[in-house]
Design an enzyme around this catalytic site. Structure first.
Site, short mmCIF file in Angstrom:
data_model
loop_
_atom_site.label_atom_id
_atom_site.label_comp_id
_atom_site.label_asym_id
_atom_site.label_seq_id
_atom_site.Cartn_x
_atom_site.Cartn_y
_atom_site.Cartn_z
N LYS A 1 0.83 -1.21 0.00
CA LYS A 1 0.00 0.00 0.00
C LYS A 1 0.86 1.25 0.00
O LYS A 1 0.46 2.28 -0.55
CB LYS A 1 -0.96 -0.01 1.19
CG LYS A 1 -2.09 -1.00 1.03
CD LYS A 1 -3.23 -0.75 1.98
CE LYS A 1 -4.38 -1.70 1.75
NZ LYS A 1 -5.42 -1.61 2.78
N LYS B 1 -3.84 -10.81 -6.59
CA LYS B 1 -5.07 -11.04 -5.82
C LYS B 1 -6.20 -10.20 -6.42
O LYS B 1 -5.98 -9.06 -6.82
CB LYS B 1 -4.79 -10.60 -4.38
CG LYS B 1 -5.96 -10.68 -3.44
CD LYS B 1 -5.63 -10.11 -2.07
CE LYS B 1 -5.90 -8.62 -2.03
NZ LYS B 1 -5.96 -8.05 -0.67
N LYS C 1 -10.69 -5.14 -4.33
CA LYS C 1 -11.72 -4.14 -4.60
C LYS C 1 -11.11 -2.83 -5.04
O LYS C 1 -11.77 -1.99 -5.63
CB LYS C 1 -12.68 -3.92 -3.42
CG LYS C 1 -12.16 -4.05 -2.00
CD LYS C 1 -13.29 -3.77 -1.01
CE LYS C 1 -13.24 -4.56 0.27
NZ LYS C 1 -12.22 -4.21 1.24
#
Ligand code: TYM
Length: 335
Positions: free
Chosen positions: A117, A199, A202
């Site tokens: 992130k 992966k 969202k």
């Protein structure tokens, strides 16, 4: 329903960021529903985790109710489990602060998700992003959870939660239950349809590889039709060599209840086109009633608010008692 002392306790949460994906459903929500009778379950909507990445306030508010409506539409029963919003229970932030003093900076810097992130949001590597696993440990430990059903991407966070709990218990005598992760046998890591090495997420920049829980039939069919496979032509489960097909098999078996062997036999000698259509139809058929029920629930804000109010009341009862115990043990003067 008050705390059930006869059952083991289970905790999980989902962040209300963007629309949820079938990865969230297969990796977590499916198990959360399946285990609600066996365990005393508490399920949060983790809006405090969500703000570690900048959110649009109106969207965050709307997504919070959307996740609740989805929880209910997927079959979570508020009579059986506690459903609440993380920020409605102040104990999460309070315990996270205490646990920060049992967590090392180096451990947080090594977390895979923090590194990922940070790379993705290089302009906003805030303290919350780094502290995220400590807040998650606080969530789990407040409710004395024995088990935590999550996808495999949360394993590292669960491990650090266990370490923090053991560390605290060793210093102050047993206080926290040390939780175990529960990962689905099939589908613990659903991959992006257009890049099976990644992966399904969202927050992916590429929605073509992501099936959202609110995608319509046409979008679902189009996305599966374009799913990346391989050139060998055989529908066979082999995650190492055939990640795309294996991912589709995982999705297919979860939504049909068939075993991998049954699915392989069903598509033996048939082309990938047939297989992809079958997966797409299955997912579209499974999601349609969930979407209809979610929409029905979202039109009844009064009911959703009442579920959250009752959930917050129950959650606070358990969380505040754990926090009081922690404050006593660490020597905070109490009135
Ligand atoms: P979140 O919101 O990213 O994801 C919610 C759940 O979905 C699982 N998941 C997946 N499983 C399989 N394949 C995928 N592609 C996939 N993508 C997501 C996640 O593993 C998760 O179980 N930090 C958590 C939320 C959280 C939490 C907690 C979870 C906050 N506090 C306490 C458990 C206990 C998260 O970001 O999940």
């Amino acid at each position: 329903m008050e705390e059930n002392l006869a059952k083991k306790r289970l905790y999980s949460a989902v962040q209300p960021t963007n629309a949820l994906t079938i990865g969230n459903y297969i990796g977590a929500i499916n198990n959360m529903v399946a285990l609600q009778d066996e365990y005393d379950c508490t399920y949060a909507i983790a809006n405090m985790h969500a703000i570690t990445v900048r959110q649009q306030p109106a969207q965050l508010r709307a997504n919070t109710l959307s996740v609740l409506a989805l929880y209910l539409a997927c079959g979570l029963d508020p009579q059986k489990c506690t459903l609440y919003v993380q920020s409605h229970v102040p104990c999460h932030a309070e315990l996270a602060w205490v646990l920060n003093t049992f967590t090392y900076v180096g451990e947080m810097e090594r977390m895979t998700q923090f590194k990922d992130k940070s790379a993705k949001h290089a302009d906003n590597i805030n303290m919350g992003l780094m502290d995220y696993p400590v807040l998650m440990a606080a969530d789990i430990l407040l409710y004395k959870a024995d088990v935590v059903p999550v996808g495999i991407d949360q394993r590292q966070h669960l491990e650090i939660c266990r370490d923090i709990a053991v560390r605290f218990n060793n210093v102050y005598s047993p206080t926290f239950t040390v939780p175990e992760g529960i990962y689905p046998k099939v589908g613990a890591k659903i991959a992006d349809l257009s890049d099976p090495a990644k992966k399904m997420s969202k927050s992916s920049e590429n929605p073509a590889g992501t099936i959202f829980m609110n995608d319509g039939r046409d979008a679902i069919i189009k996305k599966f039709r374009r799913a990346v496979t391989d050139s060998d032509g055989e529908v066979r489960y082999d995650p190492e060599n055939k990640p795309g097909i294996s991912n589709l098999l995982s999705i297919y078996t979860v939504f049909t209840g068939k075993s991998v062997a049954q699915a392989e036999a069903e598509f033996a000698g048939r082309g990938y086109g047939d297989f992809k259509s079958a997966v797409a139809e299955t997912v579209a058929d499974a999601l349609a009633p969930v979407q209809a029920e979610q929409a029905r629930l979202l039109a009844d804000k009064g009911y959703l608010d009442s579920v959250l109010a009752e959930g917050a009341r129950r959650a606070y009862k358990t969380a505040s008692s754990t926090l009081a115990k922690v404050y006593r043990k660490i020597g905070f003067y109490q009135l």
